[in-house]
Design an enzyme around this catalytic site. Structure first.
Site, PDB file in Angstrom:
ATOM      1  N   ASN A 161      -7.973  24.982  41.128  1.00  0.00           N
ATOM      2  CA  ASN A 161      -8.211  24.742  39.712  1.00  0.00           C
ATOM      3  C   ASN A 161      -7.644  23.412  39.224  1.00  0.00           C
ATOM      4  O   ASN A 161      -8.028  22.947  38.151  1.00  0.00           O
ATOM      5  CB  ASN A 161      -7.587  25.898  38.906  1.00  0.00           C
ATOM      6  N   LYS A 190     -15.674  15.803  41.122  1.00  0.00           N
ATOM      7  CA  LYS A 190     -16.229  17.143  40.932  1.00  0.00           C
ATOM      8  C   LYS A 190     -17.562  17.291  41.673  1.00  0.00           C
ATOM      9  O   LYS A 190     -17.868  18.367  42.204  1.00  0.00           O
ATOM     10  CB  LYS A 190     -16.401  17.440  39.447  1.00  0.00           C
ATOM     11  N   ILE A 242      -6.619  26.431  31.606  1.00  0.00           N
ATOM     12  CA  ILE A 242      -7.387  27.375  32.416  1.00  0.00           C
ATOM     13  C   ILE A 242      -6.466  28.047  33.430  1.00  0.00           C
ATOM     14  O   ILE A 242      -6.557  29.251  33.676  1.00  0.00           O
ATOM     15  CB  ILE A 242      -8.560  26.672  33.121  1.00  0.00           C
ATOM     16  N   TYR A 275     -13.485  11.231  37.634  1.00  0.00           N
ATOM     17  CA  TYR A 275     -13.374  12.693  37.603  1.00  0.00           C
ATOM     18  C   TYR A 275     -14.701  13.334  37.992  1.00  0.00           C
ATOM     19  O   TYR A 275     -14.754  14.266  38.799  1.00  0.00           O
ATOM     20  CB  TYR A 275     -12.964  13.107  36.191  1.00  0.00           C
ATOM     21  N   ASP A 306       6.701  39.807  31.827  1.00  0.00           N
ATOM     22  CA  ASP A 306       5.605  40.713  31.456  1.00  0.00           C
ATOM     23  C   ASP A 306       5.232  41.655  32.596  1.00  0.00           C
ATOM     24  O   ASP A 306       4.242  42.388  32.502  1.00  0.00           O
ATOM     25  CB  ASP A 306       4.372  39.899  31.046  1.00  0.00           C
TER      26      ASP A 306
END
Length: 259
Positions: free
Chosen positions: A86, A154, A19, A150, A53
């Site tokens: 993230n 969260k 991600i 986890y 890029d």
């Protein structure tokens, strides 16, 4: 190119992951300068590739579970207008397989790391009277879906998001959280090596009949970070192809209807 992001610096943690890489490319293409943070040296390779890029990007190798390390990494980027928390980690599938050290590791990376980075950027956002923080949570924060440490982290991120929204709204700082379901990232390549049909099995649980693509997460984050969401703060938005709308597998079995 979006005028919302051109000329702004966006700090992205967990930048070397599936991600995270998508977020760096997405916002870099929108004209933002990317501050990419990851505890893996792979973030340096990512930065080199994106620079080739034409994307403006700085990279910092840092373990954000350490407050001092997180602060030092953030400081290298100068003015940070948007923070995307993230970074995430899950290595313990069940309570029985989670020892105290494992529990602490998952909480430290997922929850404490997000707090540490928010704590590092808030003073400058307060001084500028503006900023946006978007946390990347998980549907695991809403219901039991395995990976309990986890998931607990969260869930804590949702509470932290709302607290930040309440306390810092007066400074025009908005804080929101997205809750992805299963996302198509390289993580699943290893799972597919063990079970080639694993994603097909998972897709049965999603009303849209598929899992989430990384750029779909990026687009929702972009909305929340943009001026288009100027009145949105404290929101927890699932990006999950309908997983949390209800139990479609059970519903099919109860109703005996195929929909």
């Amino acid at each position: 190119m979006s005028a919302d992001f051109a000329g702004k610096t966006i700090a992205i943690t967990g930048a070397a992951g599936g991600i995270g890489q998508g977020l760096c490319r997405f916002f870099g293409a929108q004209g933002a300068t990317i501050g990419a943070i990851d505890r893996s040296d792979a973030v340096l390779e990512l930065a080199a590739a994106l620079q080739a890029d034409g994307i403006s990007i700085q990279a910092a190798v840092a373990d954000i579970a350490s407050p001092d390390t997180a602060r030092a990494a953030i400081s290298t980027f100068g003015d940070v207008h948007i923070l995307i928390n993230n970074a995430g980690l899950s290595r313990h599938a069940t309570i029985a397989k989670t020892d105290p050290a494992g529990w602490e590791e998952d909480i430290s990376v997922n929850l404490n790391g997000a707090y540490n980075c928010a704590h590092a950027v808030l003073p400058q956002m307060v001084e500028r009277q503006g900023g946006a923080i978007v946390n990347v949570g998980s549907v695991n924060g809403l219901q039991a879906l395995g990976d309990p440490a986890y998931s607990a982290a969260k869930a804590g991120m949702i509470a932290m998001t709302k607290a930040l929204a309440l306390e810092y709204g007066r400074y025009n700082i908005r804080t929101n959280i997205v809750l992805p379901g299963t996302v198509r990232t390289p993580l699943w390549d290893a799972r597919k090596a063990k079970d080639p049909d694993v994603l097909k099995t998972l897709e049965r649980w999603y009303p849209l009949g598929r899992i989430v693509e990384p750029d779909e997460v990026a687009r929702v984050i972009a909305f929340l970070a943009s001026d288009a969401a100027s009145a949105v703060t404290g929101a927890a938005i699932p990006v999950d192809c309908g997983l949390t709308a209800g139990n479609i597998v059970m519903t099919r079995e109860i109703t005996l209807e195929d929909f």
